[in-house]
Design a protein around this motif. Structure first.
Motif, PDB file in Angstrom:
ATOM      1  N   ASP A 301       0.822  -1.208   0.000  1.00  0.00           N
ATOM      2  CA  ASP A 301       0.000   0.000   0.000  1.00  0.00           C
ATOM      3  C   ASP A 301       0.856   1.258   0.000  1.00  0.00           C
ATOM      4  N   ARG A 302       1.904   1.273   0.807  1.00  0.00           N
ATOM      5  CA  ARG A 302       2.746   2.469   0.860  1.00  0.00           C
ATOM      6  C   ARG A 302       3.467   2.695  -0.465  1.00  0.00           C
ATOM      7  N   LEU A 303       3.921   1.633  -1.100  1.00  0.00           N
ATOM      8  CA  LEU A 303       4.590   1.791  -2.387  1.00  0.00           C
ATOM      9  C   LEU A 303       3.617   2.293  -3.459  1.00  0.00           C
ATOM     10  N   ALA A 304       2.337   1.977  -3.302  1.00  0.00           N
ATOM     11  CA  ALA A 304       1.312   2.460  -4.236  1.00  0.00           C
ATOM     12  C   ALA A 304       0.704   3.778  -3.770  1.00  0.00           C
ATOM     13  N   GLU A 305       1.292   4.372  -2.721  1.00  0.00           N
ATOM     14  CA  GLU A 305       0.853   5.648  -2.159  1.00  0.00           C
ATOM     15  C   GLU A 305      -0.580   5.574  -1.644  1.00  0.00           C
ATOM     16  N   ARG A 306      -0.918   4.410  -1.061  1.00  0.00           N
ATOM     17  CA  ARG A 306      -2.190   4.252  -0.379  1.00  0.00           C
ATOM     18  C   ARG A 306      -1.946   4.195   1.123  1.00  0.00           C
ATOM     19  N   LYS A 307      -2.920   4.604   1.905  1.00  0.00           N
ATOM     20  CA  LYS A 307      -2.784   4.554   3.357  1.00  0.00           C
ATOM     21  C   LYS A 307      -2.969   3.123   3.828  1.00  0.00           C
ATOM     22  N   PRO A 308      -1.992   2.555   4.519  1.00  0.00           N
ATOM     23  CA  PRO A 308      -2.107   1.155   4.954  1.00  0.00           C
ATOM     24  C   PRO A 308      -2.991   1.014   6.189  1.00  0.00           C
ATOM     25  N   ALA A 309      -3.628  -0.120   6.291  1.00  0.00           N
ATOM     26  CA  ALA A 309      -4.433  -0.421   7.470  1.00  0.00           C
ATOM     27  C   ALA A 309      -3.544  -0.969   8.579  1.00  0.00           C
ATOM     28  N   SER A 310      -3.922  -0.699   9.808  1.00  0.00           N
ATOM     29  CA  SER A 310      -3.168  -1.194  10.957  1.00  0.00           C
ATOM     30  C   SER A 310      -3.643  -2.589  11.347  1.00  0.00           C
ATOM     31  N   LEU A 311      -2.806  -3.261  12.095  1.00  0.00           N
ATOM     32  CA  LEU A 311      -3.112  -4.606  12.570  1.00  0.00           C
ATOM     33  C   LEU A 311      -4.292  -4.576  13.526  1.00  0.00           C
ATOM     34  N   ARG A 312      -5.257  -5.454  13.285  1.00  0.00           N
ATOM     35  CA  ARG A 312      -6.370  -5.664  14.208  1.00  0.00           C
ATOM     36  C   ARG A 312      -6.363  -7.146  14.580  1.00  0.00           C
ATOM     37  N   PHE A 313      -6.194  -7.402  15.853  1.00  0.00           N
ATOM     38  CA  PHE A 313      -6.007  -8.795  16.270  1.00  0.00           C
ATOM     39  C   PHE A 313      -6.638  -9.026  17.633  1.00  0.00           C
ATOM     40  N   ARG A 314      -7.282 -10.175  17.782  1.00  0.00           N
ATOM     41  CA  ARG A 314      -7.769 -10.602  19.083  1.00  0.00           C
ATOM     42  C   ARG A 314      -7.544 -12.105  19.217  1.00  0.00           C
ATOM     43  N   TYR A 315      -7.201 -12.529  20.405  1.00  0.00           N
ATOM     44  CA  TYR A 315      -6.992 -13.947  20.665  1.00  0.00           C
ATOM     45  C   TYR A 315      -8.320 -14.690  20.712  1.00  0.00           C
ATOM     46  N   VAL A 316      -8.266 -15.987  20.438  1.00  0.00           N
ATOM     47  CA  VAL A 316      -9.452 -16.839  20.491  1.00  0.00           C
ATOM     48  C   VAL A 316      -9.240 -17.995  21.466  1.00  0.00           C
ATOM     49  N   ASN A 317      -8.101 -18.658  21.356  1.00  0.00           N
ATOM     50  CA  ASN A 317      -7.837 -19.793  22.233  1.00  0.00           C
ATOM     51  C   ASN A 317      -6.342 -20.071  22.310  1.00  0.00           C
ATOM     52  N   GLN A 318      -5.984 -20.955  23.223  1.00  0.00           N
ATOM     53  CA  GLN A 318      -4.632 -21.491  23.313  1.00  0.00           C
ATOM     54  C   GLN A 318      -4.730 -23.004  23.131  1.00  0.00           C
ATOM     55  N   CYS A 319      -3.880 -23.539  22.268  1.00  0.00           N
ATOM     56  CA  CYS A 319      -3.948 -24.961  21.922  1.00  0.00           C
ATOM     57  C   CYS A 319      -2.709 -25.676  22.454  1.00  0.00           C
ATOM     58  N   ILE A 320      -2.916 -26.696  23.276  1.00  0.00           N
ATOM     59  CA  ILE A 320      -1.805 -27.428  23.885  1.00  0.00           C
ATOM     60  C   ILE A 320      -1.999 -28.917  23.627  1.00  0.00           C
ATOM     61  N   SER A 321      -1.010 -29.532  23.013  1.00  0.00           N
ATOM     62  CA  SER A 321      -1.066 -30.980  22.831  1.00  0.00           C
ATOM     63  C   SER A 321      -0.474 -31.662  24.062  1.00  0.00           C
ATOM     64  N   LEU A 322      -1.091 -32.768  24.454  1.00  0.00           N
ATOM     65  CA  LEU A 322      -0.636 -33.562  25.598  1.00  0.00           C
ATOM     66  C   LEU A 322      -0.379 -34.980  25.107  1.00  0.00           C
ATOM     67  N   GLY A 323       0.602 -35.118  24.235  1.00  0.00           N
ATOM     68  CA  GLY A 323       0.809 -36.360  23.531  1.00  0.00           C
ATOM     69  C   GLY A 323      -0.017 -36.373  22.260  1.00  0.00           C
ATOM     70  N   ARG A 324      -0.040 -37.521  21.580  1.00  0.00           N
ATOM     71  CA  ARG A 324      -0.756 -37.619  20.311  1.00  0.00           C
ATOM     72  C   ARG A 324      -2.244 -37.890  20.490  1.00  0.00           C
ATOM     73  N   ARG A 325      -2.680 -38.276  21.689  1.00  0.00           N
ATOM     74  CA  ARG A 325      -4.069 -38.668  21.872  1.00  0.00           C
ATOM     75  C   ARG A 325      -4.818 -37.817  22.876  1.00  0.00           C
ATOM     76  N   ASN A 326      -4.222 -36.701  23.278  1.00  0.00           N
ATOM     77  CA  ASN A 326      -4.878 -35.860  24.273  1.00  0.00           C
ATOM     78  C   ASN A 326      -4.423 -34.422  24.077  1.00  0.00           C
ATOM     79  N   GLY A 327      -5.152 -33.518  24.674  1.00  0.00           N
ATOM     80  CA  GLY A 327      -4.801 -32.116  24.571  1.00  0.00           C
ATOM     81  C   GLY A 327      -5.754 -31.284  25.390  1.00  0.00           C
ATOM     82  N   VAL A 328      -5.522 -29.981  25.403  1.00  0.00           N
ATOM     83  CA  VAL A 328      -6.449 -29.051  26.038  1.00  0.00           C
ATOM     84  C   VAL A 328      -6.489 -27.781  25.192  1.00  0.00           C
ATOM     85  N   ILE A 329      -7.686 -27.386  24.829  1.00  0.00           N
ATOM     86  CA  ILE A 329      -7.900 -26.140  24.103  1.00  0.00           C
ATOM     87  C   ILE A 329      -8.547 -25.171  25.081  1.00  0.00           C
ATOM     88  N   GLN A 330      -7.830 -24.118  25.423  1.00  0.00           N
ATOM     89  CA  GLN A 330      -8.299 -23.148  26.405  1.00  0.00           C
ATOM     90  C   GLN A 330      -8.900 -21.943  25.680  1.00  0.00           C
TER      91      GLN A 330
END
Length: 377
Positions: A301-330
């Motif tokens: 955008d800047r190289l094309a002389e357009r105003k760039p948008a800022s980052l908009r971000f929000r978390y959704v979850n945390q993913c943790i594997s507990l071996g190949r057959r278990n896990g916890v998604i928080q």
């Protein structure tokens, strides 16, 4: 002359940024610099350490055909001349790579650890653990995992599941997963108990003589000590004179552009955006991927002389594997605070696997591509 964009780092952040830039900028000269010619799924290193075979993909197969890959180590950045010094060769013009725009995506490495401990931040680390833990399991030996964070939890459970004959101990000065909700922590304790993982509370002072030594004088025996005590960023940015925070992460604005040098952008673990609410991102591909996508668009955008948008971000979850057959998604709120809601068991393990596959796909999207041109230096 085509606009020259150099990207340092070939992990999730660097590959995503390179593909986004090459797609958005027709005729730009996009070059990615990485120490090795392969892409490593870093979020799978605990699986590699436990003996699982993970394919290492050539970087060129994950990049658009108009991206050039330079296999070399970035030894320095000359901000005044706008050049990257390759392999520390400051005296040779052949060892310098000029740029008009620089994208810094070098990520992070393991925090300093005792000499007798092994870290888990690179595929070479994972291979070393894999080779040693197999021997220990045959001898009914002990593995001590130092650190109760995400890396330590995933490594300990993966090793205990794959090698039930080995004794796996976690040494931590806090409860494992202390940042999770109470329900998630209870599930974690149940999985640890089922896998036979012993938790030793205490602060580590040293690792030597086949033992992890604690501040209270105790010694925890271990044939192998795996240090999972956090990550740090390379000193390259601070050494070059870029504005960084007290941990060495590059300070950037909402478009991921350096607050001190407007021709430099930073993404992934080595960047710290100045967000309105003052929070900082955790080091994860969940944050690196959107940061890199926004950066690619902002530069175009800047190289094309357009105003760039800022980052908009929000978390959704945390993913943790507990071996190949278990896990916890928080489940978490937008600022990464845990909710009561969790997903556990095989469903959580499948969810985590889908997320990992999705991250790998997103970094290379769109595709398929012909192999990019690779240059070794």
């Amino acid at each position: 002359m085509a606009h020259r964009i150099v990207i340092l780092g070939g992990g999730y952040a660097g590959v995503t940024a390179a593909n986004r830039l090459a797609r958005r900028l027709d005729g730009a000269d996009v070059t990615l610099v990485n120490e090795r010619a392969t892409f490593v799924e870093r979020v799978r290193l605990h699986q590699v350490a436990a003996g699982e075979s993970i394919a290492l993909q050539p970087l060129g197969q994950r990049l658009r055909p108009d991206v050039t890959v330079v296999v070399a180590r970035a030894g320095g950045i000359d901000l005044e001349r706008r050049e990257v010094v390759l392999d520390g060769d400051a005296a040779s013009d052949a060892g310098r790579l000029p740029y008009d725009t620089l994208v810094y995506a070098l990520g992070s490495h393991a925090a300093p650890a005792p000499d007798d401990a092994v870290t888990l931040a690179t595929v070479d680390d994972a291979w070393r653990v894999r080779d040693r833990v197999g021997e220990l399991a045959a001898e009914h030996g002990t593995v001590a995992v130092v650190g109760g964070g995400l890396t330590g939890i995933e490594a300990a459970t993966e090793l205990a599941e794959r090698y039930p004959a080995a004794c796996v101990r976690m040494v931590s000065d806090v409860d494992p997963g202390a940042w999770l909700s109470h329900r998630a922590q209870r599930h974690l304790r149940r999985v640890f108990a089922r896998l036979g993982i012993e938790v030793v509370r205490g602060s580590v002072t040293d690792v030597r003589g086949g033992a992890v030594r604690l501040t209270d004088g105790r010694a925890v025996g271990a044939g192998l000590t795996l240090a999972c005590t956090g990550f740090a960023v390379p000193s390259l940015a601070a050494g070059a004179g870029l504005a960084v925070d007290d941990t060495g992460r590059i300070r950037v604005d909402g478009t991921l552009r350096s607050v001190s040098h407007p021709h430099v952008y930073a993404v992934g673990d080595a960047a710290v955006p100045e967000l309105p609410n003052g929070r900082s991102f955790r080091m994860a591909c969940a944050t690196a991927l959107p940061m890199s996508a926004v950066t690619g668009t902002a530069i175009a955008d800047r190289l094309a002389e357009r105003k760039p948008a800022s980052l908009r971000f929000r978390y959704v979850n945390q993913c943790i594997s507990l071996g190949r057959r278990n896990g916890v998604i928080q489940a978490v709120d937008g600022d990464d605070r845990p909710h009561r809601m969790i997903l556990t068991g095989r469903a959580a393990a499948s969810y985590k696997e889908a997320v990992v596959r999705g991250a790998s796909w997103f970094s290379a999207h769109p595709g398929p591509y012909r192999p990019a041109r690779t240059v070794s230096m």
